[in-house]
Design a protein around this motif. Sequence first.
Motif, PDB file in Angstrom:
ATOM      1  N   UNK A  95      17.214  10.269   2.782  1.00 32.70           N
ATOM      2  CA  UNK A  95      15.813  10.158   2.410  1.00 32.70           C
ATOM      3  C   UNK A  95      15.421   8.710   2.129  1.00 32.70           C
ATOM      4  N   UNK A  96      14.242   8.343   2.570  1.00 34.98           N
ATOM      5  CA  UNK A  96      13.714   7.009   2.313  1.00 34.98           C
ATOM      6  C   UNK A  96      13.498   6.843   0.816  1.00 34.98           C
ATOM      7  N   UNK A  97      13.936   5.712   0.293  1.00 34.08           N
ATOM      8  CA  UNK A  97      13.817   5.471  -1.137  1.00 34.08           C
ATOM      9  C   UNK A  97      12.825   4.353  -1.408  1.00 34.08           C
ATOM     10  N   UNK A  98      12.305   4.339  -2.633  1.00 30.66           N
ATOM     11  CA  UNK A  98      11.390   3.278  -3.035  1.00 30.66           C
ATOM     12  C   UNK A  98      12.066   1.919  -2.922  1.00 30.66           C
ATOM     13  N   UNK A 125       3.247   5.863  -3.023  1.00 30.12           N
ATOM     14  CA  UNK A 125       4.539   6.524  -3.169  1.00 30.12           C
ATOM     15  C   UNK A 125       4.517   7.648  -4.202  1.00 30.12           C
ATOM     16  N   UNK A 126       4.021   7.364  -5.385  1.00 24.68           N
ATOM     17  CA  UNK A 126       4.059   8.364  -6.457  1.00 24.68           C
ATOM     18  C   UNK A 126       3.044   9.485  -6.277  1.00 24.68           C
ATOM     19  N   UNK A 127       2.110   9.313  -5.340  1.00 23.18           N
ATOM     20  CA  UNK A 127       1.126  10.361  -5.098  1.00 23.18           C
ATOM     21  C   UNK A 127       1.659  11.425  -4.135  1.00 23.18           C
ATOM     22  N   UNK A 128       2.821  11.160  -3.558  1.00 27.68           N
ATOM     23  CA  UNK A 128       3.380  12.082  -2.565  1.00 27.68           C
ATOM     24  C   UNK A 128       4.556  12.828  -3.212  1.00 27.68           C
ATOM     25  N   UNK A 148       0.835  -1.198   0.000  1.00 30.52           N
ATOM     26  CA  UNK A 148       0.000   0.000   0.000  1.00 30.52           C
ATOM     27  C   UNK A 148       0.877   1.257   0.000  1.00 30.52           C
ATOM     28  N   UNK A 149       1.977   1.218   0.749  1.00 31.08           N
ATOM     29  CA  UNK A 149       2.895   2.364   0.753  1.00 31.08           C
ATOM     30  C   UNK A 149       3.479   2.586  -0.634  1.00 31.08           C
TER      31      UNK A 149
END
Length: 1003
Positions: free
Chosen positions: A461-464, A430-433, A425-426
């Motif tokens: 920074x947290x990465x995908x 992801x791409x909406x943020x 779900x995260x």
Amino acid sequence: MLGDVETRSVSPVFVGRAGELTALAQALAAAAAGEPQALIVGGEAGVGKTRLVEEFTAAARAAGAVVAVGGCVEIGADGLPFAPFSTALRALHRALPAELAAAAAGQEQELARLLPELGDVGHAPSHEDSTARLFELTVRLLERLAAERTVVLVLEDLHWADASTRHLLSYLYRTLGRGRIVVVATYRSDDIHRRHPLRPLLAEMDRLRTVHRVELARFTRAEVHRQLTGILAAEPEPATVDAVYARSDGNAFFVEELITANACGCELSESLRDVLLVRVETLSETAQRVARIVAEGGSTVEYPLLAAVARLPEDDLIEALRAAVGANILLATPDGDGYRFRHSLVREAVSDDLLPGERSRLNRRYAEALEADPGLVRADERATRLASYWYHAHDALKALPAVLLASVEARKRYAYAEQLQLLERAMELWDEVPDEVRDTLRPVDPTESFPSCGCDPWTSPLRHLDLLAEAAVAARLGGERERALKIVKMALRMLEEENDPLRSAWFWTERSRIVSAMGRGDGWAEIATAQELVKGLPPSSVHALVLAIAAGWGMIRRPGPESLAAAERAVEYARLVGDEPIALKARLTRGSLLVAAGDVETGLAEMREVLERSSAVGLMAEALRAHVNLGSCLEDLGRPRDSVEVCEAGIAVAVAHGLRDSEGWVRSNLVDSLVTLGEWQAAREHAEAVLQTTQSAKPRAAAAVRLAQMAVLSGEPAVGRGHLALAREWLGRKDPMAQYTLPMAEVDLLVAAAEGRPADARAVLEAAADDALVTGKHRYVWPLLLAAATAEADAVGLPAAEEGRAGALARISRLVRRVAAPGPVWQAYSLHVSAELARAEKRDDAARWAAVVAAYEPLEAPYPTARVRHRLADALLAEGGRREEAAGLLRSAHATALRLGARPMAEELELLAARARLSLTAPEPEPAGPEPDDDAFGLTPREQDVLGLVAAGRTNRQIAEELFISPKTASVHVSNILAKLGVATRGEAAAMAHRLRLLEPMP
């Protein structure tokens, strides 16, 4: 009139269900007698499952049982991990506080993952055994609570169960073995479509004889009549009964709603959904609004949270709730802290009636209220519910951090399936943020960070890719290996466009683990790729991990200098970066490799140090791996008694910590050493325990192979074939390991030899020749070579075995010259194989066998020692004289064969003793079987002539021509010979003639 009907709409009488209630009552009685009971109650929504369970639990309480009820919770589309178990354990904690504390003593930190009241869960690292350990401790807790009292555990609404709950319930049903406990689970059968996740669990339960299924059917017309009579407190009109029965189709809940709607004077629509909304629509607007808020809040909504979301004056809210409760739409929870719908069908109907914008707005208000005051809900539910509310509010900026926090909480509870769902779900969010918002994401708990892949994502920074890494681990630990592999492949595709060797190497090691676990390869190609990626880079945890995994791979499949060097560097790198878990992992591998290289005492000392340190710092999975490896090394060294001591200690540790799978690995090694020591019955019991309780394929396969071996040596080759087939099925064919393929080849060869198939036996050895040359696998090679050499020696005289004999003996001899024999036990095996080769070539003698006996006697190896004593006795008798010494050897070997249950060897010894006229039961040279002048088992001179020709491979017609008798007479002679020798075929008769030297005069 409405008020009268509303307060009586729940049937005051319990209608029907006599058979189902009897089944539950019988289960209660059996549990009270000490036999655990497991039941699953199914039926469509509204058919009466809850009412049946309520009647049963009331009776159980009246009988003195402690009842704990937990329900699966639906929050939007999400379930809370372990929700029904947590609720039920909380009820047991309230009812039996002292008893539960005593039952959980020493394991509070682990059990707190299900029952937070027990304390802080701590920060134990995730491991493959983590979930299994939690499950085992939960089962043990319940068994202890039910040791002195009857406990009824009810888990409702499995159709909403999260994956973790389903897995725990499956484990509970499969392993619950003692205690006065009844476990009842209910589910809605009409929701279980073809792809519903509960379907596999139900299918599994159907295969368990210990689980009883109870299916509730709809009411008959007569039962509907009785239900209506109870509701109305009067005899209903036949037309009313017919109408209600026709519309409800016998569904108990629909009967109640239809008669209520009829009493309200409402015109009934064709839609039952509209019927379910009749009660709600008769409420005031405020009460309807409150009902809609409760419907969207989940299965149960706490009163403080409801008040915060409703934003009504307290008096107005209470009046609205009073009206909804009075109309039997809402119910107060048993603890009085919240409200839920009386039936989930009504909640679903109210929720479905909401407009999309209204649903989003309500979820936002729930999220805002919970964010403003986290104390509105239980701490163990807060993160999951907040993530769900923000997600369904369609607010990605708020939902993403909330979902990440919930995923960390799920991992702490070992709820890996739910963690994976949240991480997916995260990734969806992801791409909406915006990037600037994602860049602000930082750890909520640095001790529970995502896999670093070579860097710390919480200091950058947290990465995908970090999400993919954590999702891959969650999928692997949750048993969803196919999904894990897809995630890893996705990450590696992304990394093709980036210069990030450490992250790439980490994902390649993860891919190696998954591929190997799935049986789709040995994982070496992936490890080699990872090694290339980290080559030349500074020390790091990822670099150390890659080297440690490479060394571990080599230890199992290709031990040697390269693997030892990789282990050394892994230890050095792990120490440089302060990663003790990886350092301990690599040190353990190094210890095993040192033993294999001949530095025995240094290697054993290293392994013992790792065991002690891992235990001291709480890395119990690594400590148990040390028990496994140390026990295996001791068996390799011919020290089975020491191996048993280590393995038994390891089993005790595994049981104490609930590490059932690790227990299986240790126990399978224990089986090996018990077989060596001649304790076959104990070995069988431990092997069966591995098959019944262990999930990992490899220890199960190893145990099955040992069961197969003991079956063949006990005279049951068909049983051995069955066990061997299971072992092959569990191991698959993509990752052959010599430590498994060689013992399987040995059993295959033993079966072929026992069934008189010499060509097949030779083919087995030929196929295993490459594995036999793997360095460091002498422990598995020598028994295989011994089986092959013995098969050739036993087949002497078999016409079918003559072709190809020379090539087979040459192959065995070549392998003997290339296999190491370190230490006394393998030197004894080497002498034994050489002696069997000499017997196969008819050049063995008593002196050769005496040397083999002398090599074995100092060792603890009863079975091979008995075999060589047998051969020495045979050689002594063949050479004449020393009959008293031969008799002692035969008696000793026969006693061992009887104790082990090795019937074929015992029978051969009895035949040899009979042939030599020696007693197996007394030291005096008393006749045993044939008369003193009969040294050929009653064969007449003519039959001895015929036997000689049978041994030479002659047919009945050829025998007749050579002896100048008719073919019919030759056939009669052959039949008499088979009967007197107790064999079934001419080949067996020929082999026995050669083995017992029946064609030679007895000195």
